[in-house]
Design a protein around this motif. Structure first.
Motif, mmCIF file in Angstrom:
data_model
loop_
_atom_site.group_PDB
_atom_site.id
_atom_site.type_symbol
_atom_site.label_atom_id
_atom_site.label_comp_id
_atom_site.label_asym_id
_atom_site.label_seq_id
_atom_site.Cartn_x
_atom_site.Cartn_y
_atom_site.Cartn_z
ATOM 1 N N THR A 283 2.658 14.426 1.606
ATOM 2 C CA THR A 283 2.531 13.424 2.657
ATOM 3 C C THR A 283 2.584 12.064 1.980
ATOM 4 O O THR A 283 1.832 11.829 1.034
ATOM 5 C CB THR A 283 1.180 13.554 3.394
ATOM 6 O OG1 THR A 283 1.066 14.867 3.932
ATOM 7 C CG2 THR A 283 1.071 12.534 4.517
ATOM 8 N N THR A 284 3.485 11.188 2.425
ATOM 9 C CA THR A 284 3.486 9.824 1.874
ATOM 10 C C THR A 284 3.175 8.845 2.995
ATOM 11 O O THR A 284 3.581 9.025 4.142
ATOM 12 C CB THR A 284 4.840 9.433 1.241
ATOM 13 O OG1 THR A 284 5.818 9.289 2.262
ATOM 14 C CG2 THR A 284 5.313 10.448 0.230
ATOM 15 N N ASP B 174 11.573 9.649 6.568
ATOM 16 C CA ASP B 174 10.718 10.129 5.478
ATOM 17 C C ASP B 174 10.446 9.061 4.424
ATOM 18 O O ASP B 174 9.401 9.098 3.760
ATOM 19 C CB ASP B 174 11.374 11.334 4.779
ATOM 20 C CG ASP B 174 11.201 12.621 5.560
ATOM 21 O OD1 ASP B 174 10.575 12.589 6.637
ATOM 22 O OD2 ASP B 174 11.696 13.663 5.097
ATOM 23 N N ALA B 175 11.336 8.129 4.235
ATOM 24 C CA ALA B 175 11.105 7.073 3.237
ATOM 25 C C ALA B 175 9.866 6.264 3.606
ATOM 26 O O ALA B 175 9.135 5.785 2.739
ATOM 27 C CB ALA B 175 12.325 6.153 3.136
ATOM 28 N N ALA B 176 9.599 6.127 4.903
ATOM 29 C CA ALA B 176 8.427 5.385 5.367
ATOM 30 C C ALA B 176 7.223 6.297 5.559
ATOM 31 O O ALA B 176 6.088 5.854 5.410
ATOM 32 C CB ALA B 176 8.746 4.664 6.677
ATOM 33 N N HIS B 177 7.468 7.567 5.883
ATOM 34 C CA HIS B 177 6.354 8.447 6.273
ATOM 35 C C HIS B 177 6.761 9.912 6.154
ATOM 36 O O HIS B 177 6.995 10.577 7.152
ATOM 37 C CB HIS B 177 5.910 8.145 7.712
ATOM 38 C CG HIS B 177 7.061 8.067 8.697
ATOM 39 N ND1 HIS B 177 7.682 9.185 9.186
ATOM 40 C CD2 HIS B 177 7.716 7.016 9.238
ATOM 41 C CE1 HIS B 177 8.657 8.824 10.007
ATOM 42 N NE2 HIS B 177 8.710 7.505 10.064
ATOM 43 N N ALA B 178 6.800 10.421 4.932
ATOM 44 C CA ALA B 178 7.090 11.850 4.758
ATOM 45 C C ALA B 178 5.861 12.661 5.156
ATOM 46 O O ALA B 178 4.741 12.291 4.814
ATOM 47 C CB ALA B 178 7.456 12.139 3.302
ATOM 48 N N ILE B 179 6.082 13.742 5.885
ATOM 49 C CA ILE B 179 4.955 14.549 6.351
ATOM 50 C C ILE B 179 5.189 16.018 6.006
ATOM 51 O O ILE B 179 6.312 16.414 5.693
ATOM 52 C CB ILE B 179 4.724 14.379 7.877
ATOM 53 C CG1 ILE B 179 5.908 14.917 8.692
ATOM 54 C CG2 ILE B 179 4.473 12.907 8.211
ATOM 55 C CD1 ILE B 179 5.724 14.786 10.212
ATOM 56 N N VAL B 180 4.151 16.809 6.100
ATOM 57 C CA VAL B 180 4.299 18.247 5.864
ATOM 58 C C VAL B 180 4.925 18.879 7.112
ATOM 59 O O VAL B 180 4.873 18.299 8.201
ATOM 60 C CB VAL B 180 2.951 18.904 5.486
ATOM 61 C CG1 VAL B 180 2.468 18.391 4.128
ATOM 62 C CG2 VAL B 180 1.888 18.673 6.552
ATOM 63 N N PRO B 181 5.550 20.066 6.955
ATOM 64 C CA PRO B 181 6.432 20.551 8.034
ATOM 65 C C PRO B 181 5.746 21.318 9.153
ATOM 66 O O PRO B 181 6.430 21.867 10.011
ATOM 67 C CB PRO B 181 7.395 21.471 7.275
ATOM 68 C CG PRO B 181 6.578 22.005 6.152
ATOM 69 C CD PRO B 181 5.645 20.889 5.755
ATOM 70 N N ASP C 128 0.843 -1.196 0.000
ATOM 71 C CA ASP C 128 0.000 0.000 0.000
ATOM 72 C C ASP C 128 0.877 1.244 0.000
ATOM 73 O O ASP C 128 1.858 1.320 0.744
ATOM 74 C CB ASP C 128 -0.895 0.026 1.250
ATOM 75 C CG ASP C 128 -2.066 -0.935 1.130
ATOM 76 O OD1 ASP C 128 -2.281 -1.476 0.029
ATOM 77 O OD2 ASP C 128 -2.769 -1.141 2.130
ATOM 78 N N PHE C 129 0.499 2.204 -0.823
ATOM 79 C CA PHE C 129 1.312 3.412 -0.923
ATOM 80 C C PHE C 129 0.443 4.587 -1.332
ATOM 81 O O PHE C 129 -0.450 4.447 -2.154
ATOM 82 C CB PHE C 129 2.424 3.219 -1.962
ATOM 83 C CG PHE C 129 3.177 4.489 -2.257
ATOM 84 C CD1 PHE C 129 3.975 5.066 -1.282
ATOM 85 C CD2 PHE C 129 3.059 5.120 -3.481
ATOM 86 C CE1 PHE C 129 4.643 6.251 -1.527
ATOM 87 C CE2 PHE C 129 3.733 6.313 -3.736
ATOM 88 C CZ PHE C 129 4.530 6.867 -2.763
ATOM 89 N N SER C 130 0.703 5.753 -0.750
ATOM 90 C CA SER C 130 0.081 6.964 -1.280
ATOM 91 C C SER C 130 1.026 8.139 -1.148
ATOM 92 O O SER C 130 1.820 8.216 -0.218
ATOM 93 C CB SER C 130 -1.233 7.280 -0.546
ATOM 94 O OG SER C 130 -0.970 7.775 0.743
ATOM 95 N N GLN C 131 0.951 9.012 -2.120
ATOM 96 C CA GLN C 131 1.630 10.308 -2.020
ATOM 97 C C GLN C 131 0.593 11.365 -2.354
ATOM 98 O O GLN C 131 -0.088 11.286 -3.367
ATOM 99 C CB GLN C 131 2.841 10.383 -2.954
ATOM 100 C CG GLN C 131 2.568 10.205 -4.438
ATOM 101 C CD GLN C 131 3.843 10.197 -5.281
ATOM 102 O OE1 GLN C 131 4.881 9.690 -4.854
ATOM 103 N NE2 GLN C 131 3.776 10.757 -6.482
#
Lengths: 443, 443
Positions: B280-281, B296-303, B177-180
Motif C-alpha cells: 500500500t502506498t 497506483d502512482a498516487a495510491h497503490a492498494i492491495v487487491p 509525505d510518502f509511505s510504502q
C-alpha cells in the motif's frame, strides 16, 4: 583478518560509529557528500546547537570523549518559560540538579572526525553515494566531476541522515517498508547576539510557548543564543501569512516582547534565513545483506525531545555491544541490532512528536504545571517507583525508549484520573502518593 | 492552442487518461518503460484477470468503451466459497443480480492503447523516466542504450504505477509525505486449465478461505481460471516453510482438496511462478507545479476489494470533470483533483486492507454469514436507507469511497450490537428492521 567497513556520512553518528569500529580493530572508510567541514570553519558563521543528554554522553563516555565535550558544553538546568507579558518561570529538570547540555553541532562533529582520523579512519569528501549493491557489498560514489568509483567492503553502514542515499537504494528493494511524514510546522533560526555577556539566563533552555507555535533558544559559549522559531507553514499565523516587513516586525514584537529587543537582526534573519521543514522517517528492515542503516538514516525524528543525536549515539553504543556479543560476526550483529532497536526508535519518534504539543501548548498552562507538580511530588517521595517521562528519556539511559513510552502512557492515565477530581488544585497535597506510585506497577 | 500533456506509463490508467485528454482536444505523448505489449502477445501465455466493476465501467462508458469491454468480460454474480471438505456455498452479490466482471488485464490494456493511438496519442516505448523537472515542466527519459532525451510539456502525469519513477522524484522535494507498507502475505499464481469447458462454476469468484491465508480464482474466456494463492511469506504455514515438493504437494492437497485435482501443474506453478509482494502506498501532495500523480502512482492498494483499477479509472473520470469545470485550466484542475480525491483513495486503501481479513477469515464463518443475512434483509426492506458496504464500494459509483468507509463503520457498530444479543441466530427474523435502518441515519 581485519574487517573493512564503509560508512556513508561523516556526520555525528557516522563519525562516532567510526571511532567505535576503529576501537574494535576494523578498517573504516567514510564517504561524505559535502566538503570537509574542518577546512571551511571561517565561513560557517553562527553555530547551531544541540541538546546533548545522558544517552549521548554515555556513548561518548564509552569512547573516552565525554570529559572533553562536557568541558565545551553549557549546562541547562531547566526550562525558562517566557509568557506574552515577558514574565519568566524556571522549571528545573530535576531536584538533584539534572541538566542537559547545549553544544555546538559543528564543534562536536569536528572533535569526532579528528578523533576518527587520528585512529586511522580514511575520509573521502565530496563523494556522493550513487548506488549500493547490497548483494555484492559494494558502494558506488560520484565525485563532483561525476567520476564514478565502486568499492567492495565487508559491511556498509548508511549513516547519511534523514535523506539517506543508502536508504533510497534499499527503498527500491522488495518488501521495504518506508514512510516520511512532515509536520505542518517549519523552523527558522533567529540569532540573539551576545552583548559582552549572556542577555538571557545562561544555564537554561528558553521557551516562548504560544499554543500553535513556539520560539526556543539555547546558549552558545560566546554569550549568544541560537533562537529557533517553530511556526506553521500555512494558515492564519504562518510563514505564508507574514509577507511584509511590517507584518513580521509587529508579529515578533507582539508575540515575543521580552526577547525581540535583544534581537536587532530578527527581521533580517526572518527574511534571509531558510525555512526548514521537519520530517519523521520510519523504515524496516534496516538491513539488506551486509548493509545496515543507523541514526537519522534509519529513524529521523522531529527535534522536540532533543533526542535525535542522542538516539543516534545510543545506536552506535548498542551496535558496538552486539558486535562484542557476536564476536564481531557482522551479519548476526546487524540483524540483532535492527530487531532490538526498532521498537525503541519508533518510541522516541512518537515521543518527539508528542512533546511538540506539550512544549508549545502546555508548558505555560496551569493544569500542566499542576500535573508536573504532583508528579514531582510522587517522584520525590517514591523516586524508585515513579520517574517522570521526561526524566526517563533524558536522564535514565538504562531505561529503553520503548519502555519509557509505555510507562509514560500509564502515568498519563493515572494523572488524567487525578486531574479530573474536583478541586484538585487545592486538595492535591493530601493525595495518597504511595498508592499512586504503586498503581503504576500494577499489571 | 492545444495543450501538450505527457503521461508516464502506458498501463491501464495512463492509456485511459490519454483517451479522456484526447477527447478534450489535447496533444498526448506517452512514455512507457516496457516494450509495446501489443507486439509480444504470443509470449505472454496465461492471462491475468482483474475484477472490473461499476466505477471502472462508468469511466469506460464515458469514453464509449464499456459495451465493447462488457462483451469480452465474464460476469461473476457472487462469491463461491469452498470449504476444506470441498463443499461450496454461493453468496450472491445482490438480489438484483448484481455482478462484477472478470476481464483480462492485457486485453483491456491493448483495447485502451489502440483507442488512444487511433485518436492521435504518440507512444514512446522502452523509454524509462529518469528525471522530472517539475519547475520547468520537463521530463527526461532514457532509452535502453541509456541515451537521454528531455522534453517540455504543459503538464506531466505520473501514471507509472506503484513503483512510479515520477513519484520517486517528487519524494526528493521538500515536504512530500510518502509511505510504502507491505503486508505479511505474498501471492502466487496457480493455473486451473480448461478441460474443454469450465471446471468450476463459470460465473462466480471462487474463494477458498483458510483464516490465515486464502486461494481465489477468476474465470478466463478460454475456460481456464487464474488461481491466486495469498499466503504468508514467513511463519508456520508460509512460502518460507514449504521447502520440498512433498511438503508443497501435501499442503495443497490437504488444504484445497476439491480444486487441487483440477490443477495438474500446481506443483510446477508453485515452484516456478514468482512470489509477488503486496504494497500500500500513500503520498501527498500529488501535485508539484504542472506535474500530477494518478492511479497506483498516487495510491497503490492491495487487491482484496478488486478496486485498484476501478479507483484508477475513477481518478481519470474525476480529473476529466475537473478539467471541464475549470475550463481546461490545468493547474487549477490538478490542484482540486488532489484535494478532492485524496480522502477517497485513502478510504479505499483502508477498505482493501480490511477486506483481506474479511475474505480469508470470515467468509466461511457462521457469524459472518448471519451478519450478511441480517444486513441483506435490512437492505431488502429499506433499500434506500441501508446499502451493504461491499455494494456501496462495488456497485454504487455515485457514493464516494470516503463516504462508503464512514457509513460502513456505522453499519458495523450497529451490527456488532445486534450480533451481541443472545440467541440472535434464532431470534433475528423478529428484529425491528426499520429501526435499524433509521439508526444508520441518526446524526
Amino acid at each position: 583478518m581485519k574487517k573493512n567497513i564503509a560508512i556513508a556520512g561523516a556526520g555525528l553518528v557516522g563519525s562516532l560509529l567510526a571511532i567505535y569500529l576503529l576501537r574494535r580493530g576494523y578498517h573504516v572508510t567514510i564517504f561524505e557528500r559535502r566538503p570537509d567541514m574542518r577546512k571551511n570553519q571561517a565561513g560557517t558563521g553562527r553555530s547551531i546547537n544541540l541538546a546533548l543528554s545522558n544517552r549521548g554522553l554515555h556513548a561518548l563516555d564509552e569512547v573516552g570523549l565525554s570529559d572533553d565535550l562536557r568541558a565545551v558544553a553549557i549546562p541547562m538546568h531547566g526550562r525558562m518559560v517566557h509568557d506574552r507579558q515577558g514574565n519568566t518561570n524556571l522549571q528545573p529538570y530535576g531536584k538533584q540538579g539534572q541538566f542537559i547540555n547545549s553544544i555546538s553541532r559543528s564543534n562536536l562533529n569536528i572533535v569526532l572526525m579528528n578523533k576518527a582520523e587520528a585512529m586511522g579512519a580514511i575520509f573521502h569528501f565530496e563523494q556522493r553515494v550513487t548506488h549500493i549493491d547490497t548483494e555484492r557489498s559494494a558502494i558506488t560514489t560520484a565525485s563532483p566531476e561525476n567520476h564514478l568509483a565502486t568499492y567492495h567492503f565487508d559491511g556498509i553502514v548508511g549513516a547519511d541522515g534523514a535523506y539517506s542515499a543508502v536508504r533510497l537504494d534499499l527503498q527500491l528493494t522488495d518488501r521495504f517498508d518506508f514512510s516520511q511524514a512532515y509536520i505542518e510546522h517549519g523552523y527558522k533560526e533567529l540569532h540573539i547576539p551576545a552583548a559582552g555577556q549572556f542577555t538571557l539566563e545562561k544555564n537554561a533552555l528558553h521557551i516562548w510557548p504560544r499554543e500553535s507555535f513556539m520560539l526556543i533558544a539555547l546558549p552558545n559559549p560566546d554569550g549568544s543564543f541560537t533562537g529557533t522559531l517553530f511556526f506553521p507553514f500555512e494558515g492564519k499565523n504562518s510563514f505564508a501569512s507574514l509577507t511584509t516587513d511590517a507584518a513580521i516586525r509587529s508579529f515578533l514584537e507582539e508575540t515575543f516582547p521580552d526577547v525581540i529587543k535583544l534581537m536587532p537582526e530578527a527581521l533580517h534573519d526572518f527574511n534571509h534565513n531558510p525555512t526548514g521543514s521537519l520530517v519523521t522517517t520510519r523504515c524496516y528492515p534496516w538491513v539488506r545483506h551486509t548493509t545496515v542503516l543507523i541514526g537519522d538514516a534509519a529513524h529521523a525524528i522531529v527535534p522536540f525531545y532533543g533526542q535525535g543525536m542522542n538516539a543516534g549515539f545510543e545506536d552506535c553504543s548498542v551496535l558496538n555491544k552486539l558486535l562484542q556479543r557476536h564476536h564481531d560476526h557482522w551479519d548476526a550483529a546487524i540483524r540483532e541490532f535492527q530487531q532490538l532497536r526498532k521498537p525503541d526508535t519508533d518510541a522516541i519518534a512518537q515521543l518527539a512528536l508528542d512533546n511538540f504539543i506539550e512544549m508549545r501548548d502546555l508548558v505555560a498552562d496551569e493544569k500542566f504545571v499542576l500535573r508536573k507538580k504532583i508528579e514531582a511530588r510522587i517522584h520525590e517521595l517514591y523516586p524508585d517507583k515513579w520517574v517522570p517521562l521526561y526524566s526517563m528519556v533524558t536522564f535514565h539511559e538504562n531505561i529503553r525508549y520503548a519502555d519509557a513510552l509505555q510507562i509514560g502512557r500509564k502515568q498519563k492515565e493515572i494523572m488524567d484520573d487525578i486531574l479530573a477530581q474536583p478541586d484538585i488544585a487545592t486538595t492535591w497535597p493530601s493525595l495518597n502518593f504511595e498508592q499512586l506510585a504503586n498503581r503504576l506497577h500494577r499489571p
